[in-house]
Design a protein around this motif. Structure first.
Motif, PDB file in Angstrom:
ATOM      1  N   ASN A 207       0.856  -1.183   0.000  1.00 15.30           N
ATOM      2  CA  ASN A 207       0.000   0.000   0.000  1.00 15.30           C
ATOM      3  C   ASN A 207       0.888   1.227   0.000  1.00 15.30           C
ATOM      4  OD1 ASN A 207      -1.813   2.051   0.415  1.00 15.30           O
ATOM      5  ND2 ASN A 207      -2.842   1.094   2.146  1.00 15.30           N
ATOM      6  N   SER A 208       0.843   2.002  -1.089  1.00  9.61           N
ATOM      7  CA  SER A 208       1.721   3.157  -1.215  1.00  9.61           C
ATOM      8  C   SER A 208       1.433   4.228  -0.180  1.00  9.61           C
ATOM      9  CB  SER A 208       1.601   3.758  -2.626  1.00  9.61           C
ATOM     10  OG  SER A 208       0.263   4.156  -2.879  1.00  9.61           O
ATOM     11  N   GLU A 209       0.291   4.116   0.533  1.00 11.60           N
ATOM     12  CA  GLU A 209      -0.061   5.100   1.560  1.00 11.60           C
ATOM     13  C   GLU A 209       0.476   4.688   2.928  1.00 11.60           C
ATOM     14  OE1 GLU A 209      -1.436   7.979   0.787  1.00 11.60           O
ATOM     15  OE2 GLU A 209      -1.410   7.308  -1.298  1.00 11.60           O
ATOM     16  N   ASP A 210       1.030   3.508   3.059  1.00 11.63           N
ATOM     17  CA  ASP A 210       1.555   3.059   4.342  1.00 11.63           C
ATOM     18  C   ASP A 210       2.722   3.936   4.798  1.00 11.63           C
ATOM     19  OD1 ASP A 210      -0.229   1.039   4.712  1.00 11.63           O
ATOM     20  OD2 ASP A 210       1.096  -0.573   4.041  1.00 11.63           O
ATOM     21  N   LYS A 211       2.759   4.232   6.087  1.00 13.53           N
ATOM     22  CA  LYS A 211       3.895   4.929   6.680  1.00 13.53           C
ATOM     23  C   LYS A 211       4.868   3.871   7.191  1.00 13.53           C
ATOM     24  CE  LYS A 211       1.208   8.985   8.102  1.00 13.53           C
ATOM     25  NZ  LYS A 211       0.771   9.820   9.255  1.00 13.53           N
ATOM     26  N   LEU A 212       6.119   3.973   6.774  1.00 15.97           N
ATOM     27  CA  LEU A 212       7.097   2.934   7.069  1.00 15.97           C
ATOM     28  C   LEU A 212       8.248   3.464   7.913  1.00 15.97           C
ATOM     29  CD1 LEU A 212       7.342   1.353   3.509  1.00 15.97           C
ATOM     30  CD2 LEU A 212       5.927   0.559   5.416  1.00 15.97           C
ATOM     31  N   ALA A 213       8.711   2.628   8.831  1.00 17.91           N
ATOM     32  CA  ALA A 213       9.930   2.907   9.585  1.00 17.91           C
ATOM     33  C   ALA A 213      11.060   2.130   8.930  1.00 17.91           C
ATOM     34  CB  ALA A 213       9.769   2.487  11.044  1.00 17.91           C
ATOM     35  N   VAL A 214      12.089   2.830   8.492  1.00 18.28           N
ATOM     36  CA  VAL A 214      13.233   2.200   7.832  1.00 18.28           C
ATOM     37  C   VAL A 214      14.379   2.151   8.829  1.00 18.28           C
ATOM     38  CG1 VAL A 214      14.830   2.306   5.895  1.00 18.28           C
ATOM     39  CG2 VAL A 214      12.475   3.144   5.626  1.00 18.28           C
ATOM     40  N   LEU A 215      14.758   0.942   9.236  1.00 19.24           N
ATOM     41  CA  LEU A 215      15.810   0.744  10.231  1.00 19.24           C
ATOM     42  C   LEU A 215      16.940  -0.048   9.584  1.00 19.24           C
ATOM     43  CD1 LEU A 215      13.510  -0.198  13.263  1.00 19.24           C
ATOM     44  CD2 LEU A 215      14.220   2.080  12.490  1.00 19.24           C
ATOM     45  N   ILE A 216      18.137   0.561   9.546  1.00 10.85           N
ATOM     46  CA  ILE A 216      19.251  -0.010   8.791  1.00 10.85           C
ATOM     47  C   ILE A 216      20.376  -0.421   9.730  1.00 10.85           C
ATOM     48  CG2 ILE A 216      20.917   0.408   6.942  1.00 10.85           C
ATOM     49  CD1 ILE A 216      19.068   2.638   5.934  1.00 10.85           C
ATOM     50  N   ASP A 217      20.847  -1.632   9.566  1.00 11.34           N
ATOM     51  CA  ASP A 217      21.999  -2.152  10.310  1.00 11.34           C
ATOM     52  C   ASP A 217      23.245  -1.900   9.456  1.00 11.34           C
ATOM     53  OD1 ASP A 217      23.907  -3.588  11.684  1.00 11.34           O
ATOM     54  OD2 ASP A 217      23.102  -5.551  11.134  1.00 11.34           O
TER      55      ASP A 217
END
Length: 261
Positions: A3-13
């Motif tokens: 869903n392009s409307e989803d708010k996402l948390a991007v967590l990078i190791d």
């Protein structure tokens, strides 16, 4: 699923992914939703991580400092997990993108899914299967590299090279998986809607992506298998056609007959 409307948390190791294709990574994530939170975890006092500086500035990623208190231990993993749970309980996002090739995040991905979050994993092809299976969808970083450009003679214009065909072909287990999924999705007339196939395959194989096999989209891969009848049906919108698939009779597995004793 996406869903392009989803708010996402991007967590990078940062300890387990290269910085060379972060731009392509974020472009891929925007296809899944809106990256609302972007954080990256490491011990930034280490000289080996100096190459990340410009990447973080250019892509507005917030670096989180986590000192390595014990030699050989990756303390940034714990910081990422704690932040993920804080973000989960704050209720500010609909999903998570965990960028790592480390199996230590398997339990985190499972816990986020239990909480109803969409979980997308990104990592190198060396990523353990346990972490891949814990995600709704897993995308290999190697396939996000931009296409090479070639220069046409007598002009400065550049065009993308044609997509290379797979050199080793598609493994039988992949063909069998797609055939099985099409059979599962067929209606009473024996046809399955292509629009439902991609998400259904991901439920059985989270790291499935047509780009892994040299195809930009699922439909060209399907056609290359030569296992399906294809019916392109017109819709009220002349620019849109619905594609339906049916397994060819000769492609269906034959049942073994039991020999009478």
């Amino acid at each position: 699923m996406e869903n392009s409307e989803d708010k996402l948390a991007v967590l990078i190791d940062a300890d387990n992914v290269p910085y060379s294709n972060v731009k392509e990574l974020l472009e891929e994530i925007t296809k899944l939703g809106t990256p609302t939170i972007k954080r990256i975890y490491a011990d930034w006092t280490r000289p080996a991580l100096s190459g990340w500086k410009n990447v973080l500035l250019e892509n507005a990623i917030t670096p989180i400092q986590q000192y390595s208190y014990t030699s050989g231990k990756n303390s940034s993993d714990s910081a990422l997990i704690i932040d993920a749970m804080d973000i989960l309980y704050a209720g500010r996002v609909n999903g998570f993108c965990i960028v790592s090739s480390d199996s230590d995040f398997t339990r985190l991905a499972t816990r986020l899914r239990e909480a109803g979050m969409m979980v997308y994993g990104f990592g190198e092809k060396k990523t353990p299967q346990a972490f891949i299976s814990a995600c709704h969808k897993f995308i290999y970083l190697e396939i996000l590299k931009p296409e090479k450009l070639i220069e046409l003679p007598d002009t400065t214009r550049k065009v993308p090279e044609s997509v290379e065909k797979p050199t080793t072909g598609i493994a039988p287990e992949i063909s069998n998986l797609i055939v099985s999924c099409v059979n599962d999705l067929t209606d009473e007339s024996g046809w399955a809607f292509l629009g439902n196939l991609g998400n259904y395959v991901l439920k059985k194989m989270p790291n499935f992506d047509s780009r892994n096999y040299g195809f930009p989209k699922l439909f060209p891969l399907i056609k290359s298998l030569n296992l399906f009848e294809i019916d392109e049906r017109e819709t009220p919108n002349s620019n849109i056609r619905h594609i339906f698939l049916k397994v060819k009779k000769e492609s269906k597995p034959r049942r073994k007959k039991n020999k009478s004793s």
